[in-house]
Design a protein around this motif. Structure first.
Motif, PDB file in Angstrom:
ATOM      1  N   LEU A   4     -12.140  -4.030  -8.328  1.00 26.50           N
ATOM      2  CA  LEU A   4     -13.457  -3.617  -7.904  1.00 26.50           C
ATOM      3  C   LEU A   4     -14.226  -2.882  -8.981  1.00 26.50           C
ATOM      4  N   ILE A   9     -12.314   2.547  -4.027  1.00 27.15           N
ATOM      5  CA  ILE A   9     -11.885   1.890  -2.796  1.00 27.15           C
ATOM      6  C   ILE A   9     -11.994   2.903  -1.663  1.00 27.15           C
ATOM      7  N   THR A  10     -12.808   2.592  -0.680  1.00 27.81           N
ATOM      8  CA  THR A  10     -12.962   3.508   0.453  1.00 27.81           C
ATOM      9  C   THR A  10     -11.864   3.226   1.479  1.00 27.81           C
ATOM     10  N   HIS A  54     -18.316   2.832   6.941  1.00 24.37           N
ATOM     11  CA  HIS A  54     -17.590   1.668   6.421  1.00 24.37           C
ATOM     12  C   HIS A  54     -16.390   2.128   5.599  1.00 24.37           C
ATOM     13  N   ASP A  56     -13.199   0.112   3.089  1.00 25.63           N
ATOM     14  CA  ASP A  56     -12.634  -1.151   2.589  1.00 25.63           C
ATOM     15  C   ASP A  56     -11.291  -1.430   3.239  1.00 25.63           C
ATOM     16  N   LYS A  84     -14.421  -7.563   8.691  1.00 26.70           N
ATOM     17  CA  LYS A  84     -14.265  -7.442   7.238  1.00 26.70           C
ATOM     18  C   LYS A  84     -13.340  -6.295   6.836  1.00 26.70           C
ATOM     19  N   LYS A  86     -10.087  -4.432   6.150  1.00 24.60           N
ATOM     20  CA  LYS A  86      -8.727  -4.857   5.791  1.00 24.60           C
ATOM     21  C   LYS A  86      -7.747  -3.794   6.279  1.00 24.60           C
ATOM     22  N   ALA A 128      -7.320  -4.332  -1.068  1.00 22.53           N
ATOM     23  CA  ALA A 128      -8.744  -4.232  -1.396  1.00 22.53           C
ATOM     24  C   ALA A 128      -9.184  -5.346  -2.324  1.00 22.53           C
TER      25      ALA A 128
END
Length: 236
Positions: A4, A9-10, A54, A56, A84, A86, A128
């Motif tokens: 990414l 990465i959230t 949101h 990830d 969406k 994961k 991710a």
């Protein structure tokens, strides 16, 4: 491996153990590419948060409190609303049948709670980036499960592959049962007591109880209440 680019990465975490949440939060704070944006002890808190936020990757504890949905139902509930997202499933229970059903339901990775925290972040990064994460030993065992495979082993399944032809997850899992285990559980779900099943099958109560417990273990079901909860999904 580059993940990414420079974007963090959230991650969201759902676990009903405060100590685990605290340890994960402290460890995540040291990871430059990880942003733990939400940490929750109850699914309702997570679901409310997801309505406006949101992530990830969601690190999801499979076994929550008694007032919570069971793990498979919660996975389906979350992914139906947030397809969406994961999911990395985290559990102290290592029932291969349940792990396989969870992958069929759409999770992207599985991690045993016995693993060190750094292993979680490795799994988060892989998920991710669009990959699956399955420990090698678990992956090997999953491919050996004696269940009907329409799309090869679990590693080749697409998320939500059961949405049409796969049928009920638990209906598929009953193929793990021996004929006698299936018969005992069928009788039990029909309202028969262990003593009555023993008399019908001309076996001891201890033997019948053993078949019932073995069958429930294969299905990843821990209590009679949970067994009856899935009554309509079993043996289709």
């Amino acid at each position: 491996m580059t993940l990414l680019s420079n974007k963090k990465i959230t991650v969201a975490l759902l676990d009903d153990h405060p100590m685990i949440r605290h340890a994960f939060e402290m460890a995540a704070a040291k990871e430059r590419d990880i942003d733990l944006t939400g940490s929750f002890g109850h699914s309702r808190e997570l679901l409310n948060w997801l309505q406006k936020n949101h992530a990830d990757v969601l690190v999801l504890d499979y076994i929550l409190g008694s007032d919570e949905m069971d793990g498979l139902s919660l996975i389906k509930h979350i992914l139906a609303r947030h397809p969406k997202l994961k999911i990395l499933l985290s559990s102290s229970m290592e029932s291969l049948a349940v792990i396989r059903a969870a992958f069929i339901s759409g999770i992207r990775g599985y991690m045993s709670k016995r693993e060190e925290t750094q292993s979680y972040f490795k799994a988060v990064r892989m998920i991710a980036s669009g990959q699956r994460f399955i420990p090698a030993t678990i992956a090997m065992e999953l491919t050996r499960l004696p269940v009907q495979k329409r799309h090869g082993d679990v590693l080749s399944l697409n998320p939500g592959a059961n949405s049409g032809n796969e049928g009920s997850d638990f209906a598929q899992l009953t193929k793990l049962l021996s004929p006698r285990e299936a018969e005992v559980i069928r009788c039990f779900l029909d309202g028969m007591q262990i003593i009555d099943i023993a008399a019908k099958l001309k076996r001891s109560r201890k033997t019948i109880s053993g078949h019932k417990q073995a069958g429930m273990k294969k299905l990843g079901i821990a209590s009679d209440l949970e067994l009856f909860k899935y009554r309509s999904d079993l043996f289709k």
